[in-house]
Scaffold this active site. Structure first.
Site, PDB file in Angstrom:
ATOM      1  N   GLY A  55       0.828  -1.203   0.000  1.00  0.00           N
ATOM      2  CA  GLY A  55       0.000   0.000   0.000  1.00  0.00           C
ATOM      3  C   GLY A  55       0.859   1.247   0.000  1.00  0.00           C
ATOM      4  O   GLY A  55       1.288   1.716   1.047  1.00  0.00           O
ATOM      5  N   THR A  56       1.122   1.774  -1.186  1.00  0.00           N
ATOM      6  CA  THR A  56       1.961   2.955  -1.286  1.00  0.00           C
ATOM      7  C   THR A  56       1.962   3.417  -2.732  1.00  0.00           C
ATOM      8  O   THR A  56       1.378   2.758  -3.590  1.00  0.00           O
ATOM      9  CB  THR A  56       3.404   2.617  -0.846  1.00  0.00           C
ATOM     10  OG1 THR A  56       4.151   3.800  -0.757  1.00  0.00           O
ATOM     11  CG2 THR A  56       4.070   1.717  -1.853  1.00  0.00           C
TER      12      THR A  56
END
Lengths: 272, 209
Positions: A55-56
């Site tokens: 998640g990035t």
């Protein structure tokens, strides 16, 4: 006139309206039951969705003047935001940067480990390691830990004797050389903006603005990206941090709130 | 991620002095991807009764009075015709609880938040789980993916007997602070402050990440 009693009918069955063959115990439940084989577990199964990975949003691209590297700064644990101020661009040495996507601990440790190995190479060979060499070292380390469960999706960006260099390295041991990369759950959104606005001969300011916009758009659409959009530039003299803008403010800079036109307004009537 | 976290939501309702406020976020997402930033989660049953629905968006729309399948608005209108008056908030809460329990073995994946003004303008708030277990509260109720942060924010910011303007500030700050800690909700806020004489609807400017 017959009264409409549909609203007053209860869901429970009335005694005496059943078939005599049905015994008392099975007559009570009146709820609709789903037709499944696994009555107790079917809801849990329906809930299983693919877990989102990494998640990035990070991105890097090579252009005429060097390499531009940018990333967001959000760390999330499932749905919970654990931090809005994570440094995802890691300084391996004064002329090489690595980006962080995946497990934070994994990326931080192995990037520092890579920095150590690069320094040892410098001391042993009396010259700086190339970007090709550094990325190969990193990829080989990650390949040897393949299957253990490391989560690393990183880009090694730097400037060496051959000019700008950019490699993508991941925990499967994959290593790719390229001109444009974006890694993370927000990468599709960043690619959309990046691919559209990219030209090889951009100035440093134009490239920085493109990188900033791409990260901003990814933070808008992707729930796991947000916080601060950091932009770094790697040139012949090493890397330099260009900006770190809060994406909350960037939104209102790119899309300012227009006061809506008032169609009808109630005004106080004085006197009359 | 569970089915309740599929779309992401944040809801809070708070009691003030002869008034109440109900607020929601505006995001509609599919897991991590944001699809819309103007999703309506709160609907009006009548001038003094509001219903907010957190959880799975499709179930929230099914139960919401604004959609085609208007179970709740149909039942309320029927009630209005027969009794020639609006439903009291407590009665409506019982109705929602019954409708949810009808689907006990194949539930709606929603958590409603009900807020209204009852007899003598006394504010009433309650929330329930997806199968209709009511939870009444005297101060505030929360629901959604950001509910834990919301509990913390409301607990620290709440004061008894707040006037409508102060209540609006408190609810807005609590909502925005909480959704800033949640990936799946936010992207703005929608606040209704209801007093015996008027309903004020306001949109909040929040972080869009």
């Amino acid at each position: 006139m017959k009264l409409d009693t549909t609203g007053m009918e209860s869901a429970a069955p009335v005694w005496g309206s059943h078939n005599e063959l049905v015994d008392e115990f099975s007559a009570a439940p009146s709820f609709e039951l789903p037709n499944t084989t696994d009555f107790d577990g079917f809801q849990k199964e329906a809930i299983q969705m693919v877990k989102p990975a990494k998640g990035t949003t990070t991105l890097a691209f090579i252009f005429k003047e060097g390499v531009m590297v940018a990333a967001d700064s959000r760390a999330s644990m499932g749905g919970y935001i654990s931090s809005q101020s994570v440094k995802k661009i890691i300084e391996i040495n004064p002329y090489m940067l690595g980006t962080m996507a995946g497990g934070a601990a994994d990326c931080q440790f192995w990037h520092r480990n890579l920095g150590t190995k690069c320094r040892l190479h410098e001391l042993a060979n009396k010259r700086r390691i190339s970007v090709t060499g550094a990325s190969k070292l990193f990829a080989n380390i990650l390949y040897s830990y393949r299957g253990i469960g490391l989560s690393v999706g990183t880009m090694i960006a730097g400037w060496d004797e051959t000019g700008p260099g950019l490699y993508y390295v991941d925990n499967e041991g994959g290593r790719l050389k390229g001109m444009r990369f974006s890694v993370g759950s927000g990468s599709p959104y960043a690619y959309g903006v990046l691919d559209n606005g990219y030209r090889y001969d951009m100035s440093v300011e134009e490239a920085a603005e493109l990188a900033r916009r791409a990260i901003y758009h990814a933070t808008f659409r992707d729930g796991a990206s947000g916080g601060v959009a950091s932009v770094y530039y790697v040139g012949p003299n090493g890397w330099k941090k260009l900006s770190g803008d809060d994406v909350g403010e960037l939104h209102y800079r790119y899309y300012p709130v227009m006061p809506s036109t008032v169609e009808q307004e109630m005004v106080e009537v004085t006197g009359a | 991620m569970s089915i309740f976290e599929y779309n992401g939501s944040a809801l809070v309702a708070m009691v003030g002095k002869n008034c109440f406020a109900i607020a929601s976020d505006r995001r509609l997402g599919v897991q991590l991807q944001t699809i819309a930033t103007d999703f309506q989660r709160i609907s009006k049953i009548h001038d003094r009764l509001f219903l907010g629905l957190s959880g799975l968006a499709t179930d929230a729309q099914t139960l919401q009075p604004l959609s085609a399948y208007q179970r709740l608005v149909f039942r309320h209108k029927l009630y209005q015709l027969r009794e020639e008056r609006d439903m009291k908030p407590e009665t409506f809460a019982n109705l929602v609880s019954a409708i949810l329990y009808e689907k006990r073995f194949g539930p709606y994946f929603c958590q409603p938040v009900i807020a209204g003004l009852g007899d003598e303008d006394k504010p009433f708030i309650c929330t329930m789980d997806s199968i209709g277990a009511k939870e009444l509260a005297k101060d505030f109720v929360v629901a959604g993916t950001a509910s834990e942060s919301l509990y913390g924010a409301c607990e620290s910011m709440f004061k008894e007997n707040m006037e409508p303007e102060e209540l609006f500030e408190t609810v807005s700050q609590a909502l925005l602070a909480s959704v800033d800690g949640d990936c799946l909700s936010g992207w703005g806020g929608h606040v209704y402050v209801v007093t015996p004489t008027e309903v004020k609807e306001r949109i909040l400017k929040g972080r869009m990440d």
